[in-house]
Scaffold this motif. Sequence first.
Motif, short mmCIF file in Angstrom:
data_model
loop_
_atom_site.label_atom_id
_atom_site.label_comp_id
_atom_site.label_asym_id
_atom_site.label_seq_id
_atom_site.Cartn_x
_atom_site.Cartn_y
_atom_site.Cartn_z
N ASP A 89 0.83 -1.20 0.00
CA ASP A 89 0.00 0.00 0.00
C ASP A 89 0.87 1.26 0.00
N MET A 90 1.98 1.22 0.73
CA MET A 90 2.89 2.37 0.72
C MET A 90 3.45 2.60 -0.67
N GLU A 91 3.86 1.52 -1.33
CA GLU A 91 4.39 1.64 -2.68
C GLU A 91 3.32 2.18 -3.63
N ALA A 92 2.09 1.76 -3.47
CA ALA A 92 1.00 2.28 -4.31
C ALA A 92 0.80 3.78 -4.08
N CYS A 93 0.89 4.22 -2.83
CA CYS A 93 0.80 5.65 -2.52
C CYS A 93 1.91 6.42 -3.23
N VAL A 94 3.12 5.88 -3.17
CA VAL A 94 4.27 6.54 -3.80
C VAL A 94 4.09 6.59 -5.30
N ARG A 95 3.73 5.47 -5.89
CA ARG A 95 3.55 5.46 -7.36
C ARG A 95 2.46 6.43 -7.79
N ALA A 126 5.53 5.87 11.65
CA ALA A 126 6.21 5.15 10.57
C ALA A 126 7.38 5.99 10.08
N CYS A 127 8.50 5.34 9.84
CA CYS A 127 9.67 5.97 9.24
C CYS A 127 9.81 5.38 7.84
N ILE A 128 9.66 6.21 6.83
CA ILE A 128 9.59 5.74 5.44
C ILE A 128 10.69 6.42 4.63
N VAL A 129 11.42 5.63 3.86
CA VAL A 129 12.44 6.16 2.96
C VAL A 129 12.10 5.68 1.55
N VAL A 130 12.01 6.63 0.63
CA VAL A 130 11.68 6.34 -0.76
C VAL A 130 12.85 6.80 -1.63
N HIS A 131 13.34 5.91 -2.47
CA HIS A 131 14.33 6.26 -3.48
C HIS A 131 13.71 5.96 -4.85
N ALA A 132 13.56 6.97 -5.66
CA ALA A 132 13.04 6.80 -7.02
C ALA A 132 14.21 6.98 -7.99
N ALA A 187 0.84 10.27 4.21
CA ALA A 187 0.31 10.75 5.49
C ALA A 187 -1.16 10.41 5.64
N ALA A 188 -1.91 10.47 4.55
CA ALA A 188 -3.34 10.17 4.61
C ALA A 188 -3.60 8.71 4.97
N ARG A 189 -2.70 7.82 4.58
CA ARG A 189 -2.90 6.39 4.82
C ARG A 189 -2.06 5.83 5.96
N HIS A 190 -0.90 6.46 6.23
CA HIS A 190 0.06 5.84 7.15
C HIS A 190 0.58 6.79 8.21
N GLY A 191 -0.08 7.94 8.42
CA GLY A 191 0.38 8.88 9.44
C GLY A 191 0.07 8.36 10.82
#
Length: 120
Positions: A3-9, A31-37, A62-66
């Motif tokens: 779900d996090m990846e879907a939010c990012v995409r 949650a601590c989230i790191v995204v590398h694109a 933030a809307a889904r995982h804050g």
Amino acid sequence: MADMEACVRGGLGALPVSRLFVRAIRPGRTACIVVHAVVPDGTALDVAEADRLRGAILARLAARHGPMVADVIFTTVEAYAAPAAGNTGMTAAPDGSRATQAAWQDAAPCKEGDGTASPA
């Protein structure tokens, strides 16, 4: 995680992305989230556009995982984004080109407070 990846995409919109790495831990309530694109070489992406995309990604997360703390990083060098960056023998040279760790074994070590970096 999916779900996090879907939010990012979703936040990336039409930006071409050759690889996407999303890492997350939740040591408590935050949650601590790191995204590398990883974007293809030559992709037109200036700071303003990167910030706009980053904002869209952060809003979706933030809307889904804050509550959360998140970093969103854009690069053309996959070695900077890969989970084992610096530990696999494949890394990016200081000029951004791809090189093996051995290519800069002779690099000067860091000196306290001088801001230089050497390979890990």
